[in-house]
Motif scaffolding. Sequence first.
Motif, PDB file in Angstrom:
ATOM      1  N   GLN A  99       9.666   2.260  28.457  1.00 49.76           N
ATOM      2  CA  GLN A  99       8.449   1.810  28.814  1.00 49.76           C
ATOM      3  C   GLN A  99       7.632   1.962  27.325  1.00 49.76           C
ATOM      4  OE1 GLN A  99       6.540   3.867  31.804  1.00 49.76           O
ATOM      5  NE2 GLN A  99       4.954   2.253  32.083  1.00 49.76           N
ATOM      6  N   GLN A 100       6.893   0.892  27.317  1.00 50.76           N
ATOM      7  CA  GLN A 100       6.139   1.060  25.990  1.00 50.76           C
ATOM      8  C   GLN A 100       5.484   2.202  25.717  1.00 50.76           C
ATOM      9  OE1 GLN A 100       5.628  -1.848  24.148  1.00 50.76           O
ATOM     10  NE2 GLN A 100       3.510  -1.963  23.218  1.00 50.76           N
ATOM     11  N   GLU A 101       5.409   2.639  24.350  1.00 47.83           N
ATOM     12  CA  GLU A 101       4.473   3.762  23.909  1.00 47.83           C
ATOM     13  C   GLU A 101       3.441   2.889  22.871  1.00 47.83           C
ATOM     14  OE1 GLU A 101       7.082   7.682  23.802  1.00 47.83           O
ATOM     15  OE2 GLU A 101       5.568   7.356  22.102  1.00 47.83           O
ATOM     16  N   PHE A 102       2.123   3.354  23.255  1.00 48.15           N
ATOM     17  CA  PHE A 102       1.351   2.798  22.387  1.00 48.15           C
ATOM     18  C   PHE A 102       1.616   3.220  20.755  1.00 48.15           C
ATOM     19  CE2 PHE A 102      -2.732   0.734  22.293  1.00 48.15           C
ATOM     20  CZ  PHE A 102      -3.426   0.919  21.220  1.00 48.15           C
ATOM     21  N   GLY A 103       1.583   2.298  20.061  1.00 48.38           N
ATOM     22  CA  GLY A 103       1.917   2.599  18.731  1.00 48.38           C
ATOM     23  C   GLY A 103       0.601   2.584  17.899  1.00 48.38           C
ATOM     24  N   ILE A 104       0.230   3.968  17.729  1.00 47.05           N
ATOM     25  CA  ILE A 104      -1.258   3.829  17.101  1.00 47.05           C
ATOM     26  C   ILE A 104      -1.296   3.443  15.560  1.00 47.05           C
ATOM     27  CG2 ILE A 104      -2.901   5.472  16.029  1.00 47.05           C
ATOM     28  CD1 ILE A 104      -2.478   7.284  18.501  1.00 47.05           C
ATOM     29  N   PRO A 105      -0.439   3.577  14.636  1.00 48.87           N
ATOM     30  CA  PRO A 105      -0.380   3.069  13.171  1.00 48.87           C
ATOM     31  C   PRO A 105      -0.534   1.764  13.396  1.00 48.87           C
ATOM     32  CG  PRO A 105       1.298   4.834  13.440  1.00 48.87           C
ATOM     33  CD  PRO A 105       1.079   4.615  14.901  1.00 48.87           C
ATOM     34  N   ASP A 106       0.495   1.206  14.005  1.00 50.25           N
ATOM     35  CA  ASP A 106       0.505  -0.513  14.027  1.00 50.25           C
ATOM     36  C   ASP A 106      -0.908  -1.024  14.691  1.00 50.25           C
ATOM     37  OD1 ASP A 106       3.442  -0.226  15.600  1.00 50.25           O
ATOM     38  OD2 ASP A 106       3.278  -0.081  13.449  1.00 50.25           O
ATOM     39  N   ASN A 107      -1.098  -0.409  15.385  1.00 51.70           N
ATOM     40  CA  ASN A 107      -2.703  -1.042  16.206  1.00 51.70           C
ATOM     41  C   ASN A 107      -3.783  -0.896  15.145  1.00 51.70           C
ATOM     42  OD1 ASN A 107      -1.930  -2.116  18.713  1.00 51.70           O
ATOM     43  ND2 ASN A 107      -1.074  -0.188  19.011  1.00 51.70           N
ATOM     44  N   VAL A 108      -3.823   0.476  14.538  1.00 50.20           N
ATOM     45  CA  VAL A 108      -5.100   0.546  13.625  1.00 50.20           C
ATOM     46  C   VAL A 108      -4.813  -0.468  12.513  1.00 50.20           C
ATOM     47  CG1 VAL A 108      -5.730   2.073  11.887  1.00 50.20           C
ATOM     48  CG2 VAL A 108      -5.518   2.921  14.175  1.00 50.20           C
ATOM     49  N   LEU A 109      -3.525  -0.481  11.991  1.00 55.54           N
ATOM     50  CA  LEU A 109      -3.505  -1.491  10.901  1.00 55.54           C
ATOM     51  C   LEU A 109      -3.890  -2.974  11.273  1.00 55.54           C
ATOM     52  CD1 LEU A 109      -0.468  -0.206   8.956  1.00 55.54           C
ATOM     53  CD2 LEU A 109      -2.615  -0.995   8.171  1.00 55.54           C
ATOM     54  N   GLY A 110      -3.606  -3.367  12.259  1.00 58.02           N
ATOM     55  CA  GLY A 110      -3.892  -4.624  12.750  1.00 58.02           C
ATOM     56  C   GLY A 110      -5.260  -4.935  12.653  1.00 58.02           C
ATOM     57  N   ILE A 111      -6.106  -3.828  13.162  1.00 57.66           N
ATOM     58  CA  ILE A 111      -7.577  -3.950  13.137  1.00 57.66           C
ATOM     59  C   ILE A 111      -8.175  -3.749  11.611  1.00 57.66           C
ATOM     60  CG2 ILE A 111      -8.188  -3.578  15.570  1.00 57.66           C
ATOM     61  CD1 ILE A 111      -8.938  -1.100  15.197  1.00 57.66           C
ATOM     62  N   VAL A 112      -7.437  -2.857  10.887  1.00 56.68           N
ATOM     63  CA  VAL A 112      -8.026  -2.862   9.691  1.00 56.68           C
ATOM     64  C   VAL A 112      -7.748  -4.227   8.713  1.00 56.68           C
ATOM     65  CG1 VAL A 112      -7.522  -1.674   7.226  1.00 56.68           C
ATOM     66  CG2 VAL A 112      -7.766  -0.465   9.430  1.00 56.68           C
ATOM     67  N   TYR A 113      -6.559  -4.772   8.883  1.00 56.15           N
ATOM     68  CA  TYR A 113      -6.160  -6.081   8.448  1.00 56.15           C
ATOM     69  C   TYR A 113      -7.106  -7.211   8.815  1.00 56.15           C
ATOM     70  CZ  TYR A 113      -3.015 -10.197   8.359  1.00 56.15           C
ATOM     71  OH  TYR A 113      -2.729 -11.676   8.138  1.00 56.15           O
ATOM     72  N   ALA A 114      -7.458  -7.183   9.939  1.00 56.59           N
ATOM     73  CA  ALA A 114      -8.290  -8.023  10.663  1.00 56.59           C
ATOM     74  C   ALA A 114      -9.951  -8.098   9.923  1.00 56.59           C
ATOM     75  CB  ALA A 114      -8.575  -8.367  11.940  1.00 56.59           C
ATOM     76  N   GLN A 115      -9.967  -6.775   9.627  1.00 58.71           N
ATOM     77  CA  GLN A 115     -11.429  -6.720   9.031  1.00 58.71           C
ATOM     78  C   GLN A 115     -11.463  -6.999   7.720  1.00 58.71           C
ATOM     79  OE1 GLN A 115     -14.068  -5.730  10.799  1.00 58.71           O
ATOM     80  NE2 GLN A 115     -15.235  -5.719   8.825  1.00 58.71           N
ATOM     81  N   THR A 116     -10.310  -6.555   6.946  1.00 57.87           N
ATOM     82  CA  THR A 116     -10.229  -6.889   5.523  1.00 57.87           C
ATOM     83  C   THR A 116     -10.278  -8.346   5.147  1.00 57.87           C
ATOM     84  OG1 THR A 116      -8.661  -5.106   5.425  1.00 57.87           O
ATOM     85  CG2 THR A 116      -8.963  -6.613   3.464  1.00 57.87           C
ATOM     86  N   ILE A 117      -9.778  -9.073   6.258  1.00 61.36           N
ATOM     87  CA  ILE A 117      -9.659 -10.792   6.123  1.00 61.36           C
ATOM     88  C   ILE A 117     -11.182 -11.065   6.270  1.00 61.36           C
ATOM     89  CG2 ILE A 117      -9.156 -12.686   7.221  1.00 61.36           C
ATOM     90  CD1 ILE A 117      -6.516 -11.435   8.090  1.00 61.36           C
ATOM     91  N   CYS A 118     -11.771 -10.323   7.516  1.00 62.05           N
ATOM     92  CA  CYS A 118     -13.247 -10.865   7.611  1.00 62.05           C
ATOM     93  C   CYS A 118     -14.218 -10.307   6.543  1.00 62.05           C
ATOM     94  CB  CYS A 118     -13.620  -9.860   8.801  1.00 62.05           C
ATOM     95  SG  CYS A 118     -15.381 -10.162   9.222  1.00 62.05           S
ATOM     96  N   TRP A 119     -13.814  -9.354   5.864  1.00 62.26           N
ATOM     97  CA  TRP A 119     -14.678  -9.179   4.528  1.00 62.26           C
ATOM     98  C   TRP A 119     -14.737 -10.053   3.449  1.00 62.26           C
ATOM     99  CZ3 TRP A 119     -13.416  -3.478   5.368  1.00 62.26           C
ATOM    100  CH2 TRP A 119     -14.252  -2.668   5.794  1.00 62.26           C
ATOM    101  N   ILE A 120     -13.206 -10.408   3.231  1.00 66.40           N
ATOM    102  CA  ILE A 120     -13.176 -11.404   2.151  1.00 66.40           C
ATOM    103  C   ILE A 120     -13.571 -12.864   2.649  1.00 66.40           C
ATOM    104  CG2 ILE A 120     -11.076 -12.461   0.864  1.00 66.40           C
ATOM    105  CD1 ILE A 120      -9.570 -10.091   1.146  1.00 66.40           C
ATOM    106  N   GLY A 121     -13.339 -13.118   3.698  1.00 66.91           N
ATOM    107  CA  GLY A 121     -13.646 -14.509   4.197  1.00 66.91           C
ATOM    108  C   GLY A 121     -15.185 -14.754   4.580  1.00 66.91           C
ATOM    109  N   SER A 122     -15.825 -13.589   4.453  1.00 70.01           N
ATOM    110  CA  SER A 122     -17.325 -13.575   5.096  1.00 70.01           C
ATOM    111  C   SER A 122     -18.278 -14.645   4.025  1.00 70.01           C
ATOM    112  CB  SER A 122     -18.041 -12.660   5.376  1.00 70.01           C
ATOM    113  OG  SER A 122     -17.378 -12.072   6.275  1.00 70.01           O
ATOM    114  N   PHE A 123     -17.797 -14.526   2.734  1.00 66.19           N
ATOM    115  CA  PHE A 123     -18.441 -15.256   1.635  1.00 66.19           C
ATOM    116  C   PHE A 123     -18.334 -16.630   1.983  1.00 66.19           C
ATOM    117  CE2 PHE A 123     -20.734 -15.350  -1.952  1.00 66.19           C
ATOM    118  CZ  PHE A 123     -19.881 -16.534  -2.793  1.00 66.19           C
ATOM    119  N   PHE A 124     -17.019 -17.059   2.231  1.00 69.75           N
ATOM    120  CA  PHE A 124     -16.670 -18.512   2.263  1.00 69.75           C
ATOM    121  C   PHE A 124     -16.888 -18.974   3.460  1.00 69.75           C
ATOM    122  CE2 PHE A 124     -15.096 -17.859  -1.881  1.00 69.75           C
ATOM    123  CZ  PHE A 124     -14.317 -16.374  -1.802  1.00 69.75           C
ATOM    124  N   SER A 125     -17.038 -18.088   4.592  1.00 69.78           N
ATOM    125  CA  SER A 125     -17.168 -18.680   5.875  1.00 69.78           C
ATOM    126  C   SER A 125     -18.281 -17.848   6.601  1.00 69.78           C
ATOM    127  CB  SER A 125     -15.644 -18.712   6.703  1.00 69.78           C
ATOM    128  OG  SER A 125     -16.014 -19.019   7.886  1.00 69.78           O
TER     129      SER A 125
END
Lengths: 191, 758
Positions: free
Chosen positions: B537-563
């Motif tokens: 059964q699936q175990e909740f992988g904390i590092p991957d999930n945290v990275l996913g949202i940090v990645y999404a947030q970094t994109i948001c910060w970079i992109g906010s100036f242009f969008s």
Amino acid sequence: MGSSTSHLSKELLTEYQELTFLTKQEILLAHKRFSDLLPQESRNMEDSLRVRVSTEQILTLPELKANPFRERICRVFSTAPERDSLSFEDFLDLFSVFSDAATPEIKSHYAFRIFDFDDDGTLNKEDLKQLVNCLTGEGQDTQLSTTEMKQLIENILEESDIDRDGTINLSEFQHVISRSPDFTSSFKIVL
Amino acid sequence: MSDTSSVSGWDSHRDDTSDSSVFTSMTMSFLQELPSYRSLIRRRTTILGRDKTGGTLLKPASSENRVSSEAGRSEKEHLGSQSIRKYALNISEKRRLRFGPQRFFREIQEAQVKYLSEWDQWKQYSTKSWKRFIEEAKELASHLELWKNDIRSIEGKFGTGIQSYFSFLRFLVILNLVIFIIIFLFILLPIILTKYKITDSTFLIVPSNEVDMRCKVYPMNSTGLIYFYTYMIDLLSGTGFLEWTSLFYGHYTVDGVKFKNFTYDLPLAYLLSTVAYLALSLLWIVKRSVEGFKQNLVRSEEQYQSYCNKIFAGWDFCITDESTAKLKHSSILYELKTDLVEERIRQKVAQRTPEETLRIYSLRMLLNAIVITVLAACFYAIYEATIFSQEHMKKEINKMVFGENLLILYLPSIVITLANFITPIIFSKIIRYEDYSPAFEIRLTLLRCVFMRLATICALVFTLGSKITFCDNEDCRVCGYNHKLYPCWENQFGQEMYKLTIFDLIINLAVTLFVEFPRKLLVTHCSSWKLIRYWGQQEFGIPDNVLGIVYAQTICWIGSFFSPLLPAIATVKFIIIFYVKEISLMYTCRPSTRPFRASNSNFFFLLVLLIGLTLAFIPLGISMTHIPSSKACGPFTNYNISWDVVPKTVSTFPSALQTLIHSITSEAFAVPFFIVIWQLRLSDLPRVTQPSHHVLFHCPGWSTQTGSDSTQRAVGYGKSRQALSHSETYSCSGRDEKPTKLILNTILVPSKLTELPY
């Protein structure tokens, strides 16, 4: 039924305020809660101060129901010979120790007595084992394994047993508690 | 006069305070303080059987001395009512005590005491009411906390590690919401007010003559018949009809908004709001991580206290609710298990032989080299994919098949996502051979994956940037950027970031729906197959999930100036992800078999987020200050680079203000200023230079007063456990005896602690 006013007299109130850490409101509230546990005929003034309430009744209080140490608390504060019932003054004592205003020394003193499951004046390995089991929950699957328990108790004794006699006495306990940042805020029951 | 037949403990107050009586009582009290004596007494008498001497033992040491001697004590300590309460006796015994031999002594003071005690009582009452008020206010505020119940139930079921992930996600939702509010207020609001004629304002467009007309050409795609799939492609990739909406930079081609009394400088507002939300994010993250840092310090230094604190002060006696109690039980259990596991691993590490150590270290070096190779390969793949995608994007849309077109558009996103998907698996397989403790494993994997993810964004941005500024003939050098291919290059940036965001969300949803739920179904119903059981059964992988949202947030910060609408999209996205992850956790995951402590992980997550923010500064800084802004669209058509709007505005200020601003921003001022600010910030942290072991020495004749009592005696300092040997350097004043060591402790040393050497 004809009931006399269940108001505490002023002198009694003042006396209780001096002897405990509770404020006037808290004493009155405690009296009311205690009276609710009494049978109907004993709810007047004199009887409420005299009659004892059994431990089972006390344990129905919502403040104590979820507490893993509830039986120990009742036992420690009870002044009856068999330690199985509380009078109103025992009840007040209980909430006084657990109140906000109580000093850390008082709290740690009574905490020691509560954790001393065999009432011998020291916390030995058996007491600690029972303490840990209370903390982790009732039930087979919520308890630590034997090796884990042994490791844990050794660690506790290493940290707190100064005279290396395998038990924790009151002053060692109080010293350890004084270094613990969480104790005062967690050892509190509010009515 | 006083009762002469009272026992020794009470002798001292019989006469006027003579030194001998004081001395006797102090010796008495010292003897009674020794732990060994107390243990003896304890073992002899039961708790209940109390005689007078037994009674003194139950008193806390502080009150005993106060009662037995009055020499030079302040009046406050003699408050009759206060002293009585501090006795650890029940009420009837306290009554007896009160009206015992001390009665006369107390009656004398009654008059003065009464006045004071009423004042004290009122003080106590008011502090109590204030405390209660604060508590109620806090409780009310906590009701408003978003998703409080969800997170608490997750904590109870799955532990603090996973709970910290969801708290982190909640923090990002709030952060993005605040960023969007800033953008809305300063950029969108004036435009909406003007466009929909809510206020009587007009757009101000200043034609500029210095700019070459060729730079201003912005060809619009034909808006004839649009096929449905073109519509879908546009929606998913931000091209076509979406390009002209307020989603992207190009929409804001105004130089100002003219209200009745003043002109609102939109370019300045655009730039400053960008700077503002970046600064806000930085400050907020630093503030949160400082709190976590403090906790981190305290907890890691509490090695010598952690067990006692967790056991003796572990239960919160205020808990009245059965389910809360159950949650508390399971979290205590988790914490204890984690601590024990970590200790066992520490012992294992300490017992390693030299050959094993050598083997481990050489293995680790090899595996690190593999990690670096993997990273390099991913960067190259992204570079190639971006170049390919950019070159083919310019072909006619309706000449391609729908699927192929989308594939080309999304190629960089796809490659990045594939890389982000494969590399954590590789890293987590690798780290098991490196033999670290569970907590460190998580952190190292996280660190590697951080590099992977954030560096991929960097690779993408770098590729795009190089393409935009690359000019191979004289023609495009006029504008400073490649105006043939990218008449409005900020839009391109914005579109890439938008695509990454959307794709990330789609992938998250798809993985949950098509991988996790089927896996759970298979495991439940087909557990007879060996393969399925092995997969488990699936175990909740904390590092991957945290990275996913940090990645999404970094994109948001970079992109906010242009969008500018990207933070709003990110907020919605994170909310969706919260619920999706929560449902997936509850229904498809099992609690982790390897418990790990997350108290320091929280701080670590914020550190990773900070790395992402720092990484977001770089492309934004470069594009604002080095790449000329596009002249065909956007608010900065009249400026060479976006940053130019600030000097231009400053030059319109009165000259005194101008010189002030120039002096502030000059290096001579800024550097010391920042150093001072940094010092002030750091002084919030407890000043710890090295872990200090707090050794408590006990001198004969002095009671050991502990806790918060400011008359703490006998403090010794040592830098390490070997400090115990330094006890010889301490001696008790006035006496020749060496102090006995009472306890060894490690605590944080606040800078205010005064040392009282003996």
